[in-house]
Design a protein around this motif. Sequence first.
Motif, PDB file in Angstrom:
ATOM      1  N   HIS A 134       7.562 -10.333 -14.652  1.00  0.00           N
ATOM      2  CA  HIS A 134       6.334 -10.602 -13.889  1.00  0.00           C
ATOM      3  C   HIS A 134       5.230 -11.025 -14.854  1.00  0.00           C
ATOM      4  O   HIS A 134       4.267 -10.284 -15.092  1.00  0.00           O
ATOM      5  N   PRO A 135       5.326 -12.212 -15.417  1.00  0.00           N
ATOM      6  CA  PRO A 135       4.322 -12.629 -16.421  1.00  0.00           C
ATOM      7  C   PRO A 135       2.928 -12.799 -15.835  1.00  0.00           C
ATOM      8  O   PRO A 135       1.940 -12.677 -16.548  1.00  0.00           O
ATOM      9  N   ALA A 136       2.822 -13.064 -14.554  1.00  0.00           N
ATOM     10  CA  ALA A 136       1.504 -13.293 -13.963  1.00  0.00           C
ATOM     11  C   ALA A 136       0.701 -12.004 -13.816  1.00  0.00           C
ATOM     12  O   ALA A 136      -0.527 -12.046 -13.659  1.00  0.00           O
ATOM     13  N   THR A 137       1.368 -10.889 -13.842  1.00  0.00           N
ATOM     14  CA  THR A 137       0.664  -9.619 -13.637  1.00  0.00           C
ATOM     15  C   THR A 137      -0.183  -9.234 -14.844  1.00  0.00           C
ATOM     16  O   THR A 137      -1.193  -8.555 -14.729  1.00  0.00           O
ATOM     17  N   GLY A 138       0.194  -9.650 -16.016  1.00  0.00           N
ATOM     18  CA  GLY A 138      -0.567  -9.310 -17.216  1.00  0.00           C
ATOM     19  C   GLY A 138      -0.353  -7.890 -17.678  1.00  0.00           C
ATOM     20  O   GLY A 138      -1.289  -7.221 -18.112  1.00  0.00           O
ATOM     21  N   GLN A 139       0.866  -7.398 -17.603  1.00  0.00           N
ATOM     22  CA  GLN A 139       1.141  -6.038 -18.047  1.00  0.00           C
ATOM     23  C   GLN A 139       1.145  -5.965 -19.577  1.00  0.00           C
ATOM     24  O   GLN A 139       1.243  -6.972 -20.268  1.00  0.00           O
ATOM     25  N   LEU A 144       6.577   5.674 -13.885  1.00  0.00           N
ATOM     26  CA  LEU A 144       5.933   4.540 -14.548  1.00  0.00           C
ATOM     27  C   LEU A 144       6.924   3.395 -14.798  1.00  0.00           C
ATOM     28  O   LEU A 144       6.567   2.205 -14.685  1.00  0.00           O
ATOM     29  N   ALA A 145       8.163   3.756 -15.140  1.00  0.00           N
ATOM     30  CA  ALA A 145       9.170   2.709 -15.355  1.00  0.00           C
ATOM     31  C   ALA A 145       9.471   1.974 -14.057  1.00  0.00           C
ATOM     32  O   ALA A 145       9.567   0.728 -14.031  1.00  0.00           O
ATOM     33  N   VAL A 146       9.630   2.712 -12.971  1.00  0.00           N
ATOM     34  CA  VAL A 146       9.902   2.069 -11.679  1.00  0.00           C
ATOM     35  C   VAL A 146       8.734   1.194 -11.254  1.00  0.00           C
ATOM     36  O   VAL A 146       8.915   0.069 -10.749  1.00  0.00           O
ATOM     37  N   ALA A 147       7.501   1.680 -11.433  1.00  0.00           N
ATOM     38  CA  ALA A 147       6.322   0.898 -11.040  1.00  0.00           C
ATOM     39  C   ALA A 147       6.219  -0.386 -11.852  1.00  0.00           C
ATOM     40  O   ALA A 147       5.859  -1.454 -11.316  1.00  0.00           O
ATOM     41  N   ALA A 148       6.528  -0.294 -13.152  1.00  0.00           N
ATOM     42  CA  ALA A 148       6.448  -1.501 -13.982  1.00  0.00           C
ATOM     43  C   ALA A 148       7.492  -2.519 -13.562  1.00  0.00           C
ATOM     44  O   ALA A 148       7.192  -3.725 -13.425  1.00  0.00           O
ATOM     45  N   LEU A 149       8.727  -2.098 -13.345  1.00  0.00           N
ATOM     46  CA  LEU A 149       9.784  -3.027 -12.960  1.00  0.00           C
ATOM     47  C   LEU A 149       9.570  -3.584 -11.558  1.00  0.00           C
ATOM     48  O   LEU A 149       9.947  -4.717 -11.267  1.00  0.00           O
ATOM     49  N   ALA A 150       8.956  -2.766 -10.666  1.00  0.00           N
ATOM     50  CA  ALA A 150       8.714  -3.229  -9.290  1.00  0.00           C
ATOM     51  C   ALA A 150       7.398  -3.975  -9.153  1.00  0.00           C
ATOM     52  O   ALA A 150       7.063  -4.416  -8.049  1.00  0.00           O
ATOM     53  N   ASP A 151       6.670  -4.110 -10.234  1.00  0.00           N
ATOM     54  CA  ASP A 151       5.378  -4.795 -10.232  1.00  0.00           C
ATOM     55  C   ASP A 151       4.418  -4.173  -9.221  1.00  0.00           C
ATOM     56  O   ASP A 151       3.792  -4.850  -8.405  1.00  0.00           O
ATOM     57  N   THR A 198       0.830  -1.211   0.000  1.00  0.00           N
ATOM     58  CA  THR A 198       0.000   0.000   0.000  1.00  0.00           C
ATOM     59  C   THR A 198       0.859   1.253   0.000  1.00  0.00           C
ATOM     60  O   THR A 198       0.537   2.245  -0.684  1.00  0.00           O
ATOM     61  N   ALA A 199       1.948   1.219   0.750  1.00  0.00           N
ATOM     62  CA  ALA A 199       2.822   2.401   0.804  1.00  0.00           C
ATOM     63  C   ALA A 199       3.410   2.701  -0.568  1.00  0.00           C
ATOM     64  O   ALA A 199       3.496   3.861  -1.000  1.00  0.00           O
ATOM     65  N   ALA A 200       3.815   1.663  -1.298  1.00  0.00           N
ATOM     66  CA  ALA A 200       4.375   1.860  -2.639  1.00  0.00           C
ATOM     67  C   ALA A 200       3.309   2.405  -3.592  1.00  0.00           C
ATOM     68  O   ALA A 200       3.579   3.264  -4.443  1.00  0.00           O
ATOM     69  N   ALA A 237      10.580  -0.466 -20.150  1.00  0.00           N
ATOM     70  CA  ALA A 237      10.353  -0.981 -18.792  1.00  0.00           C
ATOM     71  C   ALA A 237       9.172  -1.934 -18.761  1.00  0.00           C
ATOM     72  O   ALA A 237       9.208  -2.982 -18.087  1.00  0.00           O
ATOM     73  N   GLU A 238       8.103  -1.601 -19.503  1.00  0.00           N
ATOM     74  CA  GLU A 238       6.931  -2.479 -19.504  1.00  0.00           C
ATOM     75  C   GLU A 238       7.224  -3.810 -20.202  1.00  0.00           C
ATOM     76  O   GLU A 238       6.786  -4.884 -19.745  1.00  0.00           O
ATOM     77  N   LEU A 239       7.963  -3.753 -21.301  1.00  0.00           N
ATOM     78  CA  LEU A 239       8.317  -5.006 -21.978  1.00  0.00           C
ATOM     79  C   LEU A 239       9.212  -5.877 -21.095  1.00  0.00           C
ATOM     80  O   LEU A 239       9.091  -7.121 -21.070  1.00  0.00           O
ATOM     81  N   THR A 240      10.107  -5.215 -20.378  1.00  0.00           N
ATOM     82  CA  THR A 240      10.962  -5.972 -19.457  1.00  0.00           C
ATOM     83  C   THR A 240      10.142  -6.557 -18.318  1.00  0.00           C
ATOM     84  O   THR A 240      10.361  -7.708 -17.883  1.00  0.00           O
TER      85      THR A 240
END
Length: 410
Positions: A131-136, A72-79, A40-42, A123-126
């Motif tokens: 994190h394939p389960a997230t469905g990004q 957005l790049a950090v959020a995508a990489l950090a799931d 939640t904090a993130a 970042a999103e492609l990476t």
Amino acid sequence: MRLGRSDLPWPDLLDIALAVGSFGLFTLPVLLRGSGHGPTAAILVLGTAAAVPLAARRAVPVPVLVTVSLVLAVAALADVGFTVFHSNAGPALGIAVLTAADRLPRQVSLRASVAAVGLVTTAELTAMQLHPATGQNAIQLVLAIPAWLVGYAFGTRRQAERRLRAETADRARETERRVRAEERVRVSADVHDIVSHTLSMIAVRSGVARVVLEQRPEEALAALSAIETASRSALDELRAVLHSLRDAPGDPLGTAGALTAGPAVDRPTLAHIRSLVDNLRDDGFPITLTLSETAGAPPPVEESAYRVVQEALTNVVRHAGRVTTSVEVTSGPDGLSISVLNAAPVAGPYGAGPGSGHGLAGMRDRVALHEGTVTADPCPDGGYAVRVQFPLRSTSRTTHADRSEGKRRG
């Protein structure tokens, strides 16, 4: 001094509302329902970091675009999912790209937008591999392209409007400078005509008074009386000319204010040409006048026509002497026509001396204000002819003079 909310300009208030709305619509529901990915904090930190920079999007579009793309790049990489959509597909990046295209030059905004969107897409492609389960997905790339096109269209329109306003202001300043220049030409021409004509008459009449002073004192007295009348009339005319300058914004009164004290004098018209010719006839100048009772023109044109005749007759007095002269003023379908023709100069003691040549130049300038033409040439018999044509329909310059005349008469 500390500024309150009401002290902020409207664009800042709108941007603040946009930032608050972005957070409230896309991140706050995730926090309330607990449906996001990650701690939640993130979610709170990244959601706030993506929305808050939008409040300064128009002031610093490039830093805002860089900040949003990094978040957005950090959020995508950090799931971490801090919006109600997959891959944090909120409006933040689209708004930042649109603002950059709207506020910056095309090449600069294009480079900045391509770099930012490329970073987020990479970042999103990476993240899809990590994190394939997230469905990004790479939806930000699809959103950024139309956003840049819309922003570029807005910026192009605003720049065109800015150029149009600048051109309009330039034209207004140029018109004001032209009107002031024309007014200076008119005033200087009036002063020249009045002073030149009056001094010429004074020189002629004083010469007569000197010649007949001992033998015919009554004629000398009449000449002196005529000099006094001419001087007073010239002073009244100068007051009328300078009266138009008295009400000019920012024009100090000074001497002009002192000269213009008292009631205003009517501007000369075609009817005043008769008295002008009659005064010269009284001094012994053989002048014939042809002036139709129906001849007429707008007030500024009539005043200019009077000054033209005055200057032409002054030149006759100064350079030709007591010679046969004809003055013809007619109006017809083509406009107002003036013709002043005098015979060859004769020797005599009454000439007023040579002139400076400014009279004809001032006459041409005066007539040019009304889009008219001037022809001044010697005649085959040794005389001189001045012909002036004022057009039937006055141009915008005459319209401006009409308005100035109306203000003076008002």
